[in-house]
Design a protein around this motif. Structure first.
Motif, PDB file in Angstrom:
ATOM      1  N   ARG A   1       0.844  -1.183   0.000  1.00  0.00           N
ATOM      2  CA  ARG A   1       0.000   0.000   0.000  1.00  0.00           C
ATOM      3  C   ARG A   1       0.881   1.234   0.000  1.00  0.00           C
ATOM      4  N   LEU A   2       0.728   2.038  -1.030  1.00  0.00           N
ATOM      5  CA  LEU A   2       1.438   3.312  -1.110  1.00  0.00           C
ATOM      6  C   LEU A   2       0.576   4.414  -0.509  1.00  0.00           C
ATOM      7  N   SER A   3       1.234   5.346   0.146  1.00  0.00           N
ATOM      8  CA  SER A   3       0.554   6.520   0.688  1.00  0.00           C
ATOM      9  C   SER A   3       1.144   7.778   0.060  1.00  0.00           C
ATOM     10  N   CYS A   4       0.296   8.752  -0.143  1.00  0.00           N
ATOM     11  CA  CYS A   4       0.727  10.062  -0.637  1.00  0.00           C
ATOM     12  C   CYS A   4       0.187  11.092   0.348  1.00  0.00           C
ATOM     13  N   ALA A   5       1.060  11.581   1.198  1.00  0.00           N
ATOM     14  CA  ALA A   5       0.674  12.594   2.173  1.00  0.00           C
ATOM     15  C   ALA A   5       0.843  13.969   1.555  1.00  0.00           C
ATOM     16  N   THR A   6      -0.218  14.760   1.599  1.00  0.00           N
ATOM     17  CA  THR A   6      -0.186  16.076   0.967  1.00  0.00           C
ATOM     18  C   THR A   6      -0.226  17.184   2.007  1.00  0.00           C
ATOM     19  N   SER A   7       0.326  18.317   1.646  1.00  0.00           N
ATOM     20  CA  SER A   7       0.225  19.520   2.465  1.00  0.00           C
ATOM     21  C   SER A   7       0.221  20.716   1.529  1.00  0.00           C
TER      22      SER A   7
ATOM     23  N   GLY B   1      -8.797  -4.058 -11.301  1.00  0.00           N
ATOM     24  CA  GLY B   1      -9.092  -5.277 -10.569  1.00  0.00           C
ATOM     25  C   GLY B   1      -8.006  -5.676  -9.585  1.00  0.00           C
ATOM     26  N   ARG B   2      -6.855  -5.010  -9.658  1.00  0.00           N
ATOM     27  CA  ARG B   2      -5.759  -5.337  -8.743  1.00  0.00           C
ATOM     28  C   ARG B   2      -5.398  -4.162  -7.831  1.00  0.00           C
ATOM     29  N   PHE B   3      -5.516  -2.946  -8.349  1.00  0.00           N
ATOM     30  CA  PHE B   3      -5.157  -1.752  -7.584  1.00  0.00           C
ATOM     31  C   PHE B   3      -6.428  -1.009  -7.175  1.00  0.00           C
ATOM     32  N   THR B   4      -6.381  -0.378  -6.006  1.00  0.00           N
ATOM     33  CA  THR B   4      -7.495   0.428  -5.524  1.00  0.00           C
ATOM     34  C   THR B   4      -6.969   1.742  -4.982  1.00  0.00           C
ATOM     35  N   ILE B   5      -7.514   2.838  -5.489  1.00  0.00           N
ATOM     36  CA  ILE B   5      -7.133   4.159  -5.003  1.00  0.00           C
ATOM     37  C   ILE B   5      -8.208   4.655  -4.044  1.00  0.00           C
TER      38      ILE B   5
ATOM     39  N   ALA C   1       0.365   6.762 -16.529  1.00  0.00           N
ATOM     40  CA  ALA C   1      -0.667   6.954 -15.520  1.00  0.00           C
ATOM     41  C   ALA C   1      -1.166   5.597 -15.032  1.00  0.00           C
ATOM     42  N   VAL C   2      -1.306   5.479 -13.741  1.00  0.00           N
ATOM     43  CA  VAL C   2      -1.771   4.239 -13.125  1.00  0.00           C
ATOM     44  C   VAL C   2      -3.210   4.387 -12.629  1.00  0.00           C
ATOM     45  N   SER C   3      -3.460   5.458 -11.890  1.00  0.00           N
ATOM     46  CA  SER C   3      -4.785   5.653 -11.306  1.00  0.00           C
ATOM     47  C   SER C   3      -4.937   7.112 -10.918  1.00  0.00           C
TER      48      SER C   3
ATOM     49  N   ASP D   1      -8.350   9.973   2.073  1.00  0.00           N
ATOM     50  CA  ASP D   1      -8.814  10.329   3.402  1.00  0.00           C
ATOM     51  C   ASP D   1      -8.555  11.826   3.538  1.00  0.00           C
ATOM     52  N   ASN D   2      -9.595  12.619   3.271  1.00  0.00           N
ATOM     53  CA  ASN D   2      -9.410  14.071   3.272  1.00  0.00           C
ATOM     54  C   ASN D   2      -9.034  14.591   4.654  1.00  0.00           C
ATOM     55  N   ALA D   3      -9.501  13.925   5.702  1.00  0.00           N
ATOM     56  CA  ALA D   3      -9.174  14.378   7.054  1.00  0.00           C
ATOM     57  C   ALA D   3      -7.676  14.250   7.332  1.00  0.00           C
ATOM     58  N   LYS D   4      -7.052  13.269   6.685  1.00  0.00           N
ATOM     59  CA  LYS D   4      -5.618  13.054   6.865  1.00  0.00           C
ATOM     60  C   LYS D   4      -4.802  13.640   5.718  1.00  0.00           C
ATOM     61  N   ASN D   5      -5.498  14.263   4.761  1.00  0.00           N
ATOM     62  CA  ASN D   5      -4.815  14.818   3.580  1.00  0.00           C
ATOM     63  C   ASN D   5      -3.939  13.785   2.888  1.00  0.00           C
ATOM     64  N   THR D   6      -4.437  12.583   2.793  1.00  0.00           N
ATOM     65  CA  THR D   6      -3.643  11.473   2.266  1.00  0.00           C
ATOM     66  C   THR D   6      -4.450  10.665   1.257  1.00  0.00           C
ATOM     67  N   VAL D   7      -3.764  10.241   0.215  1.00  0.00           N
ATOM     68  CA  VAL D   7      -4.340   9.352  -0.790  1.00  0.00           C
ATOM     69  C   VAL D   7      -3.540   8.051  -0.770  1.00  0.00           C
ATOM     70  N   TYR D   8      -4.235   6.943  -0.955  1.00  0.00           N
ATOM     71  CA  TYR D   8      -3.620   5.630  -0.879  1.00  0.00           C
ATOM     72  C   TYR D   8      -3.757   4.901  -2.213  1.00  0.00           C
ATOM     73  N   LEU D   9      -2.810   4.020  -2.473  1.00  0.00           N
ATOM     74  CA  LEU D   9      -2.909   3.108  -3.605  1.00  0.00           C
ATOM     75  C   LEU D   9      -2.638   1.715  -3.073  1.00  0.00           C
TER      76      LEU D   9
END
Length: 123
Positions: free
Chosen positions: A19-25, A66-70, A47-49, A73-81
């Motif tokens: 699981r990849l995380s992308c923390a934004t600020s 079917g294999r990856f899910t994006i 481009a992946v997703s 979580d806006n409260a954490k300012n984070t997007v996951y793959l």
């Protein structure tokens, strides 16, 4: 100042998961699209997703459907793959990127990028 920081990359065997995380600020995530791109050695960035602004339209490359899910979580300012059933051809540096509002499939459309996270799928 906008910053994106990826984490969660690593080495995994074929068939495994990461699981990849992308923390934004510096942005209000409700109004921005976040995309994941990847670049393998000797290949162009692809481009992946992508997940769009608050209406959460989601897009996937055919190679990962079917294999990856994006998700976001806006409260954490984070997007996951979430990446399942990983294959050797998924090996690449994965980048998250952001632009205002809607997703686009072209890397040049994105204004801000993270530093990248290496994902290696190998036995």
């Amino acid at each position: 100042q906008v910053q994106l920081v990826e984490s969660g990359g690593g080495l995994v065997e074929p068939g495994g998961s990461l699981r990849l995380s992308c923390a934004t600020s510096g942005i209000t995530l409700d109004y921005y699209a976040i995309a994941w791109f990847r670049q393998a050695p000797g290949k162009e960035r692809e481009a992946v997703s992508c997940i769009s602004n608050s209406d959460e339209k989601i897009y996937y490359a055919d190679s990962v459907k079917g294999r990856f899910t994006i998700s976001r979580d806006n409260a954490k300012n984070t997007v996951y793959l979430q990446m399942n059933s990983l294959k050797s051809e998924d090996t690449a540096v994965y980048y998250c990127a952001t632009k205002f509002w809607a997703c686009r499939g072209v890397a040049g459309s994105y204004d801000y990028w993270g530093q990248g996270a290496q994902v290696t799928v190998s036995s």
